[in-house]
Structures are given as structure tokens and as C-alpha cells.
Write an enzyme that holds these catalytic residues in place. Structure first.
Site, mmCIF file in Angstrom:
data_model
loop_
_atom_site.group_PDB
_atom_site.id
_atom_site.type_symbol
_atom_site.label_atom_id
_atom_site.label_comp_id
_atom_site.label_asym_id
_atom_site.label_seq_id
_atom_site.Cartn_x
_atom_site.Cartn_y
_atom_site.Cartn_z
ATOM 1 N N CYS A 296 51.460 37.979 43.532
ATOM 2 C CA CYS A 296 51.345 36.833 42.618
ATOM 3 C C CYS A 296 52.698 36.258 42.246
ATOM 4 O O CYS A 296 52.783 35.243 41.567
ATOM 5 C CB CYS A 296 50.567 37.219 41.374
ATOM 6 S SG CYS A 296 48.946 37.875 41.773
ATOM 7 N N HIS B 162 44.484 30.293 38.916
ATOM 8 C CA HIS B 162 45.508 31.172 39.486
ATOM 9 C C HIS B 162 45.429 31.190 41.011
ATOM 10 O O HIS B 162 44.923 32.135 41.601
ATOM 11 C CB HIS B 162 45.321 32.580 38.891
ATOM 12 C CG HIS B 162 46.342 33.574 39.338
ATOM 13 N ND1 HIS B 162 47.599 33.233 39.766
ATOM 14 C CD2 HIS B 162 46.285 34.930 39.410
ATOM 15 C CE1 HIS B 162 48.262 34.336 40.080
ATOM 16 N NE2 HIS B 162 47.492 35.378 39.886
#
Ligand SMILES: [Zn+2]
Lengths: 145, 381
Positions: B82, B329
């Protein structure tokens, strides 16, 4: 009914490499301890990831006694996985931290206390078999009496 | 230290679900938006840094150039969980810092599947999920949150308030996936995924892309500092050894190390920061990072959310974009989308969600507990 393969299914096999099943005697967990800094691992590695020392990791039998560090109650998982269950992280006495299912306790935050005494027990891997039909032995956590 | 690096243009596409689009086409759209924002063209770029996780082996950066102009410049493709987008941005920053380039395009893009993230177990043996605890991301971050509960008594309700806040914030962000209010009861009564994270406390898997144009000080002066944003610090860390690493990804140590380094590099402290975009992949995570980033004292994060200090209009607004929880996200895009958000506030162009008078902002992302990237940005003029 599926045809039996040529080879007879074996079992139980250890669910993870650090679970040892002696021919005679009870199953146990075996980790690696750094003789230089005392860090404990569940598998061997090229060097100690805490202190960087080489050739210092020696096998060590892990305790079956410990304390619940933290947990989560899992209500949604991957398809085919039975829920709810308690995913628990347990610190073992003498070193080593494990993740596993906490059983024989209600999956309710009111009933689970962080820090509570836990013991490691061994049992069949919830009936799961691999594609050759082999059965597995797993470890579980349960509240200590 | 050498001269500063500046952001001259940045933008993102509205996050959403675009199953009919390709990864390069989403990245290309964001890249063109950022180039337009800087009033530059792809021919001006001397290098391209691309972040994408899902097609990490498939040369996404070069395929983006196939859509917007194959100029022959060096292209690097980054994958860092991420922290992928922020890592690509930092690669661009390093190239300029090293004096190799004056203008670099950084772009992050991701097309996500739906459903749970986490390992379903290898092909060998039997599935371990639900047998040896859980490796699903909601459970992993639930456990990380419970560590805070254990230390400080943080409650389910306090974790839930993070989602109430971030969903509220995104009602003013037209580029967020969601623009819906979620009152506390709604958040707490939503489907429990992994206690204490309910469905509304998990970030949304969406497709998205974001891009930024980075420039050397010389180039920024030449082109005009009017809307420029100064990169005061760019820091990347990996996870220092911790005793529970074996079973518990540690989002705290790598964040604390990165924050300390970033504040030193920027010459500012947390008290100087006007707004923060941090890695709220789950509501539990945001609470941890208040303390990890020094936004409050140890053990004060629960009080901080209770008293609205991290809400828009509060002492230190956190995730006014809606955060990963509500904006969405898309892994490889997230790090650059955070930078877009902060830059937009520093430029005074954030419209209804503008943090008034913002001069310094901080972005933070975490890759699976083993990578942390922090950027400190400052209004240039
Ligand atoms: Zn060692």
C-alpha cells in the site's frame, strides 16, 4: 465416492513445520532461539533478524503455557471458512509468539480478557484434508483452567 | 542539503469501479490531468515513476506512455504494497534531488477486485485461515487496534467514530467513492467483519489513479512558484525488528521511525502541521497513527477522536478527503492521491472542504506493516 489413489492417505501430518509429531510421545512446538540475543523464531533463517548474528539459531522447544496478547472475533472470512472464530495472538512463556484459533470460549468480547492465561492444545485440523486425503494435526489455544 | 523539490501539478481521477477500463488507461487519465494542472506536456518529462501492485510485472508505466506519448525517457515501475504510490513519488523526488532530472512524472494506479484482502493460504497442504487464526486484513488490523485497547482501554465506539468522521468528510469531496453520512449507530450496527471492525470501518476497494509532476528548484522558479508545493521531507522506512513480528504486522514501529525522520528532515514538529492524510485502511489503524505521528501524546488518541480534534475544524484535521475509508483505497494510487489532497489544501483550492490557512501538511501510507512512507509538504509562496 472418489476412487482411492494408489497411495494410502497418511496422517496426521503437522499443519505447520514447527509442529513436531514424535513417533512415540506427545506433539510439541519447536522454534529457534538466537544464542546471542535470545530472540525466538518459528522457522530457521539465514541470520538473526533482531541482532544479525549468523549461526546462532538453535532449536528450542516452545512452552505450551502462555497469555493472550490480543484477539479479533472474525465474522467474515474467505468462502467455505466457518465463522465466527477467535483469531488470537498468544505470548508463550519463555519466548515466542503464536497466532491461532482460541477455542472453548464464547466469541464475545465480554468473555475474552486480554492477558488471560492460555494453554496450547493439539487436535485434528477441523476435519480439513489435503487433495491426497491426508489428515492434519493442528494446535489451538484454550483458556487455562 | 541540496535544493528543494517542488510539485507543480497534481490531480486524481474520481475513485470508483471501472471494470471496463484498463490499468494503463486509468493511469494515463490521471497523468494527463496532472500535466494539464502544471501546464506541461509529456514531452517535458525527463523520467516517469509508476506505482502499481496488481500488474507489478506488466510494465504499467511504459503502457501508460503508450497511451499518452512514448518519448523514450527512463521509466521505473514500483511495487511496495500500500506504500506503492508514495514509493513511486519518492523515486521521482530522488531523481530530482540527485540532480539527474528537472521534471519527473509520478503516477499511481490500481484496479481492484472486490471482497476481502489477505492470503487465502498456499496451494500446499490445507487452508490455514480460520484454523490458525485469521490472515484477513480486517482481522489483522482489528488485532492491531486491540493492542491499543489493551494498553489504553480504547473502545469499539471510539474506533467507530473514526469512520463517522471520515465518511462525513467525504461528503465534501466530489472525487471520493462515497458521499454519504454514516451516523455512529449505523457504523456500529453495520455487519461485523472482524471485531472491532465493522464493514463501515474497512476501507473501500475501488479503482483509481493519481499523478504528480515534480520539479527541481531551478525549474520551479523558471515556471513560476505561484501554485507550487514544496516537498519538505520524503521518507521511506521498513519495519525494524519487533518481538511479535512473526504473527503481527507492526504498523507502529515503521511509522514512528518515518515520522521522526520526516520531522527532522522538514525542520518542523507535529505542532506545525495544519492537516494530515494518514493510512486509515481500517478505523482501528487511524487511532494508532495519531500517536505514531505525534499528533497527540501516548494514550490520548481515544480522547482525540472523542473531542473532535481530528475532525475538519478541529485542532489537527485528519483525512479531510474522506480517507481510505470513504474516498477509497486503490492500493497503488493511494500514496499519490494523499499528496494531491494535501497539495490542494496548500494551494487553497479545496473548495467546501478547504482547511483554511493551511501551510504545512503531512501524508502517510503503510504497506503491510513493513513499509512506511511519509511526505511533509509546504505551500511554496
Ligand atoms: Zn539474535
Amino acid at each position: 465416492m472418489k476412487e482411492q489413489s494408489e497411495e494410502t492417505p497418511q496422517g496426521p501430518l503437522p499443519v505447520v513445520d514447527f509442529l513436531k509429531i514424535p513417533e512415540d510421545g506427545d506433539p510439541y512446538l519447536e522454534g529457534f532461539r538466537c544464542t546471542s540475543c535470545d530472540a525466538v523464531y518459528l522457522a530457521d533463517r539465514a541470520a538473526c533478524s533482531k541482532c544479525g548474528a549468523r549461526d546462532t539459531l538453535k532449536t528450542t522447544r516452545l512452552s505450551t503455557q502462555g497469555n493472550l496478547y490480543v484477539y479479533s472475533i472474525v465474522h467474515r472470512s474467505f468462502p467455505g471458512i466457518e465463522v465466527p472464530y477467535v483469531s488470537a495472538i498468544v505470548d508463550l512463556e519463555g519466548g515466542g509468539t503464536l497466532k491461532g484459533n482460541l477455542i472453548n470460549i464464547e466469541p464475545d468480547p465480554e468473555k475474552i480478557e486480554m492477558g488471560m492465561p492460555i494453554e496450547v492444545v493439539f487436535g485434528d485440523a477441523l476435519g480439513r484434508v489435503d487433495r491426497d486425503g491426508n489428515t492434519y494435526l493442528s494446535y489451538f489455544f484454550q483458556p487455562r483452567g | 542539503m541540496s535544493e528543494d523539490v517542488y510539485i507543480l501539478g497534481t490531480d486524481m481521477i474520481k475513485f470508483g469501479r471501472f471494470p471496463d477500463r484498463s490499468v494503463p488507461s486509468l493511469g494515463a487519465e490521471a497523468a494527463l490531468l496532472a500535466l494539464d494542472d502544471a501546464n506541461l506536456t509529456i514531452q517535458d518529462m525527463e523520467a516517469v515513476c509508476c506505482g502499481n501492485l496488481g500488474q507489478a510485472a506488466a510494465m504499467v508505466g511504459q503502457r501508460i506512455l503508450q497511451e499518452i506519448g512514448q518519448t523514450g525517457v527512463p521509466v521505473v515501475n514500483c511495487a511496495n504494497a500500500c506504500a506503492t504510490g508514495a514509493t513511486a513519488f519518492r523515486e521521482a523526488w530522488m531523481g530530482i534531488k540527485a540532480g539527474l532530472y528537472d521534471l519527473v512524472l509520478a503516477v499511481g494506479v490500481e484496479q481492484m477486485g472486490r471482497g476481502l484482502l489477505g492470503g487465502a493460504g498456499g496451494a500446499k497442504g490445507i487452508p490455514k485461515e480460520g484454523l490458525l487464526g485469521s490472515q484477513t486484513m480486517p482481522a489483522v488490523f482489528a488485532e492491531a487496534g486491540m493492542e491499543h485497547s489493551r494498553k489504553y482501554g480504547t473502545t469499539f465506539e471510539q474506533f467507530a467514530k473514526v469512520s463517522v468522521k471520515n465518511h462525513h468528510h467525504s461528503t465534501h469531496n466530489p472525487k471520493a467513492m462515497y458521499q454519504i453520512e454514516t451516523p455512529l449507530e449505523t457504523v456500529m450496527n453495520a455487519e461485523m467483519i472482524a471485531y472491532p471492525n465493522t464493514k463501515l470501518m474497512c476501507s473501500v476497494n475501488v479503482d483509481g489513479a493519481a499523478a504528480a509532476i515534480l520539479a527541481s528548484e531551478k525549474k520551479a522558479r523558471e515556471l513560476g512558484m505561484g501554485r507550487a508545493v514544496r516537498v519538505k521531507a520524503s521518507v521511506l522506512t521498513s519495519d525494524p525488528w519487533q518481538e511479535r513480528d512473526l504473527v503481527m504486522p507492526d504498523v507502529n514501529s515503521c511509522t514512528r521511525l518515518a515520522a521522526k525522520t520526516a520531522y527532522e528532515m522538514a525542520g518542523v514538529g507535529p505542532e506545525d502541521v495544519d492537516l494530515v492524510e494518514l493510512h486509515d485502511c481500517f478505523a482501528t489503524a487511524e487511532i494508532l497513527h495519531y500517536e505514531n505521528l505525534g499528533l497527540c501524546g501516548e494514550g490520548e488518541a481515544g480522547r482525540m477522536i472523542d473531542e473532535g480534534e481530528s475532525a475538519h475544524g478541529g485542532r489537527i484535521p485528519v483525512n479531510v478527503s474522506g480517507g481510505l475509508l470513504s474516498k477509497g483505497h486503490p492500493l497503488g494510487a493511494t500514496g499519490i492521491a494523499n499528496i494531491y489532497e494535501i497539495s490542494t489544501h496548500l494551494r487553497g483550492e479545496a473548495g467546501a472542504r478547504q482547511v483554511e490557512g493551511a501551510r504545512i501538511g503531512l501524508t502517510h501510507v503503510i504497506g503491510l506493516g513493513s513499509a512506511c512512507a511519509i511526505h511533509v509538504l509546504e505551500k511554496a509562496s
